[in-house]
Scaffold this motif. Structure first.
Motif, PDB file in Angstrom:
ATOM      1  N   HIS A  41       0.829  -1.208   0.000  1.00  0.00           N
ATOM      2  CA  HIS A  41       0.000   0.000   0.000  1.00  0.00           C
ATOM      3  C   HIS A  41       0.864   1.259   0.000  1.00  0.00           C
ATOM      4  CE1 HIS A  41      -3.808  -2.001   0.266  1.00  0.00           C
ATOM      5  NE2 HIS A  41      -3.473  -2.642   1.365  1.00  0.00           N
ATOM      6  N   ARG A  42       1.964   1.240   0.762  1.00  0.00           N
ATOM      7  CA  ARG A  42       2.860   2.406   0.781  1.00  0.00           C
ATOM      8  C   ARG A  42       3.486   2.617  -0.600  1.00  0.00           C
ATOM      9  NH1 ARG A  42       4.501  -0.008   5.780  1.00  0.00           N
ATOM     10  NH2 ARG A  42       6.389  -0.773   4.793  1.00  0.00           N
ATOM     11  N   THR A  43       3.856   1.532  -1.255  1.00  0.00           N
ATOM     12  CA  THR A  43       4.442   1.644  -2.589  1.00  0.00           C
ATOM     13  C   THR A  43       3.429   2.209  -3.567  1.00  0.00           C
ATOM     14  OG1 THR A  43       5.917  -0.215  -2.157  1.00  0.00           O
ATOM     15  CG2 THR A  43       5.530   0.357  -4.471  1.00  0.00           C
ATOM     16  N   GLU A  44       2.193   1.727  -3.497  1.00  0.00           N
ATOM     17  CA  GLU A  44       1.143   2.243  -4.385  1.00  0.00           C
ATOM     18  C   GLU A  44       0.933   3.734  -4.158  1.00  0.00           C
ATOM     19  OE1 GLU A  44      -2.308  -0.076  -3.539  1.00  0.00           O
ATOM     20  OE2 GLU A  44      -1.526  -1.859  -4.520  1.00  0.00           O
ATOM     21  N   ALA A  45       0.939   4.159  -2.904  1.00  0.00           N
ATOM     22  CA  ALA A  45       0.735   5.579  -2.587  1.00  0.00           C
ATOM     23  C   ALA A  45       1.885   6.414  -3.134  1.00  0.00           C
ATOM     24  CB  ALA A  45       0.605   5.767  -1.085  1.00  0.00           C
ATOM     25  N   ARG A  46       3.121   5.920  -3.014  1.00  0.00           N
ATOM     26  CA  ARG A  46       4.274   6.664  -3.528  1.00  0.00           C
ATOM     27  C   ARG A  46       4.209   6.774  -5.041  1.00  0.00           C
ATOM     28  NH1 ARG A  46       9.511   4.018  -1.365  1.00  0.00           N
ATOM     29  NH2 ARG A  46      10.387   5.489  -2.826  1.00  0.00           N
ATOM     30  N   VAL A  47       3.861   5.707  -5.710  1.00  0.00           N
ATOM     31  CA  VAL A  47       3.776   5.719  -7.172  1.00  0.00           C
ATOM     32  C   VAL A  47       2.668   6.669  -7.609  1.00  0.00           C
ATOM     33  CG1 VAL A  47       3.179   4.330  -9.188  1.00  0.00           C
ATOM     34  CG2 VAL A  47       4.781   3.438  -7.492  1.00  0.00           C
ATOM     35  N   GLN A  48       1.534   6.622  -6.918  1.00  0.00           N
ATOM     36  CA  GLN A  48       0.412   7.494  -7.274  1.00  0.00           C
ATOM     37  C   GLN A  48       0.801   8.959  -7.081  1.00  0.00           C
ATOM     38  OE1 GLN A  48      -3.367   6.343  -6.724  1.00  0.00           O
ATOM     39  NE2 GLN A  48      -4.139   8.281  -7.445  1.00  0.00           N
ATOM     40  N   SER A  49       1.466   9.294  -5.972  1.00  0.00           N
ATOM     41  CA  SER A  49       1.833  10.692  -5.744  1.00  0.00           C
ATOM     42  C   SER A  49       2.851  11.147  -6.782  1.00  0.00           C
ATOM     43  CB  SER A  49       2.354  10.902  -4.326  1.00  0.00           C
ATOM     44  OG  SER A  49       3.704  10.577  -4.210  1.00  0.00           O
ATOM     45  N   ARG A  50       3.722  10.252  -7.195  1.00  0.00           N
ATOM     46  CA  ARG A  50       4.689  10.585  -8.239  1.00  0.00           C
ATOM     47  C   ARG A  50       3.983  10.851  -9.560  1.00  0.00           C
ATOM     48  NH1 ARG A  50       8.913   6.173  -8.307  1.00  0.00           N
ATOM     49  NH2 ARG A  50       9.139   6.532  -6.097  1.00  0.00           N
TER      50      ARG A  50
END
Length: 67
Positions: A41-50
């Motif tokens: 979930h943290r990885t998905e959030a980082r990718v989405q914010s990028r």
């Protein structure tokens, strides 16, 4: 919550218990699975914010004077 029973290699479970510092095989494996999901979930959030920041104009980018 529904429960699922699975079979795992005993050496694998013992390794998880030692690394996690948890004495119960069930709790140790559950902790690892929860951590794996949270990391995803943290990885998905980082990718989405990028991805979102690519679509927004950069405030620091030079813009010529208008008028």
């Amino acid at each position: 919550m529904a429960k699922v029973s699975i079979s795992l290699d005993a050496e694998l479970v013992v390794e998880v218990m030692v690394l996690a510092g948890i004495g119960s095989p069930q709790d140790a494996v559950e902790a690892v699975v929860r951590d794996y999901i949270a990391r995803g979930h943290r990885t998905e959030a980082r990718v989405q914010s990028r991805d979102d920041s690519r679509h927004e104009p950069d405030a620091g980018q030079y813009q010529p004077p208008q008028g």
